[in-house]
Motif scaffolding. Structure first.
Motif, PDB file in Angstrom:
ATOM      1  N   GLU A 140      50.990  51.009  37.476  1.00  0.00           N
ATOM      2  CA  GLU A 140      51.861  50.524  38.529  1.00  0.00           C
ATOM      3  C   GLU A 140      52.084  51.620  39.560  1.00  0.00           C
ATOM      4  N   ASP A 141      51.992  51.249  40.814  1.00  0.00           N
ATOM      5  CA  ASP A 141      52.199  52.124  41.965  1.00  0.00           C
ATOM      6  C   ASP A 141      51.094  53.150  42.197  1.00  0.00           C
ATOM      7  N   ASN A 142      49.980  53.047  41.461  1.00  0.00           N
ATOM      8  CA  ASN A 142      48.804  53.853  41.799  1.00  0.00           C
ATOM      9  C   ASN A 142      48.229  53.336  43.115  1.00  0.00           C
ATOM     10  N   ALA A 143      47.497  54.191  43.801  1.00  0.00           N
ATOM     11  CA  ALA A 143      46.649  53.758  44.909  1.00  0.00           C
ATOM     12  C   ALA A 143      45.290  53.449  44.295  1.00  0.00           C
ATOM     13  N   LEU A 144      44.795  52.260  44.515  1.00  0.00           N
ATOM     14  CA  LEU A 144      43.455  51.894  44.044  1.00  0.00           C
ATOM     15  C   LEU A 144      42.466  52.247  45.143  1.00  0.00           C
ATOM     16  N   ILE A 145      41.546  53.144  44.837  1.00  0.00           N
ATOM     17  CA  ILE A 145      40.534  53.569  45.801  1.00  0.00           C
ATOM     18  C   ILE A 145      39.194  53.012  45.345  1.00  0.00           C
ATOM     19  N   THR A 146      38.536  52.242  46.215  1.00  0.00           N
ATOM     20  CA  THR A 146      37.327  51.521  45.826  1.00  0.00           C
ATOM     21  C   THR A 146      36.465  51.200  47.041  1.00  0.00           C
ATOM     22  N   ILE A 147      35.280  50.704  46.771  1.00  0.00           N
ATOM     23  CA  ILE A 147      34.422  50.150  47.821  1.00  0.00           C
ATOM     24  C   ILE A 147      34.217  48.654  47.623  1.00  0.00           C
ATOM     25  N   MET A 148      34.900  48.080  46.638  1.00  0.00           N
ATOM     26  CA  MET A 148      34.769  46.651  46.343  1.00  0.00           C
ATOM     27  C   MET A 148      35.670  45.852  47.272  1.00  0.00           C
ATOM     28  N   GLY A 149      35.100  45.341  48.333  1.00  0.00           N
ATOM     29  CA  GLY A 149      35.879  44.640  49.339  1.00  0.00           C
ATOM     30  C   GLY A 149      35.745  43.139  49.228  1.00  0.00           C
ATOM     31  N   ASN A 150      36.347  42.567  48.190  1.00  0.00           N
ATOM     32  CA  ASN A 150      36.304  41.108  48.056  1.00  0.00           C
ATOM     33  C   ASN A 150      37.642  40.589  47.553  1.00  0.00           C
ATOM     34  N   VAL A 151      37.759  39.285  47.464  1.00  0.00           N
ATOM     35  CA  VAL A 151      39.030  38.667  47.089  1.00  0.00           C
ATOM     36  C   VAL A 151      39.447  39.066  45.680  1.00  0.00           C
ATOM     37  N   ASN A 152      38.494  39.362  44.805  1.00  0.00           N
ATOM     38  CA  ASN A 152      38.851  39.799  43.455  1.00  0.00           C
ATOM     39  C   ASN A 152      39.577  41.137  43.472  1.00  0.00           C
ATOM     40  N   THR A 153      39.239  41.989  44.405  1.00  0.00           N
ATOM     41  CA  THR A 153      39.923  43.270  44.529  1.00  0.00           C
ATOM     42  C   THR A 153      41.390  43.058  44.867  1.00  0.00           C
TER      43      THR A 153
END
Length: 113
Positions: free
Chosen positions: A43-56
């Motif tokens: 909780e309250d982490n920043a999620l850093i990703t390259i997955m740019g879709n509705v599931n993200t």
């Protein structure tokens, strides 16, 4: 530090403000495998990703992260962005790599020097 403060300080684009002005970032979780994010992001982490879709966006809600930071110039399509806004998910866009973005954030949070 809030997601919006981080975005302003480091030149990230705010795609969806969500709760980005009222939630603090407590840590960082970098991962592109969304099933792992669901079980390991805190909780309250920043999620850093390259997955740019509705599931993200959905995983961001389930994991209750403070924000989703899409790196490498990845952007949500209009429908995904609207879903993020509807769910009040803060989404930021970074042109930098996952590593560089996470390093900047880790320094801001005092996790490294």
């Amino acid at each position: 530090m809030t997601p919006i403060e981080f975005a302003k300080k480091h030149g990230l684009e705010v795609a969806s403000e969500g709760e980005g002005n009222i939630r603090d970032i407590s840590g960082i979780y970098c991962c592109d495998l969304l099933s792992m994010v669901m079980g390991r992001a805190k909780e309250d982490n920043a999620l850093i990703t390259i997955m740019g879709n509705v599931n993200t966006v959905a995983v961001g809600v389930l994991a209750d992260v403070s924000c989703v930071i899409l790196c490498e110039g990845i952007r949500l399509d209009d429908a995904c962005l609207q879903k993020a806004k509807d769910q009040e998910v803060c989404v930021l866009y970074s042109q930098a790599s996952n590593f560089d973005t996470a390093l900047k954030l880790a320094k801001e949070l005092g996790l490294c020097s």
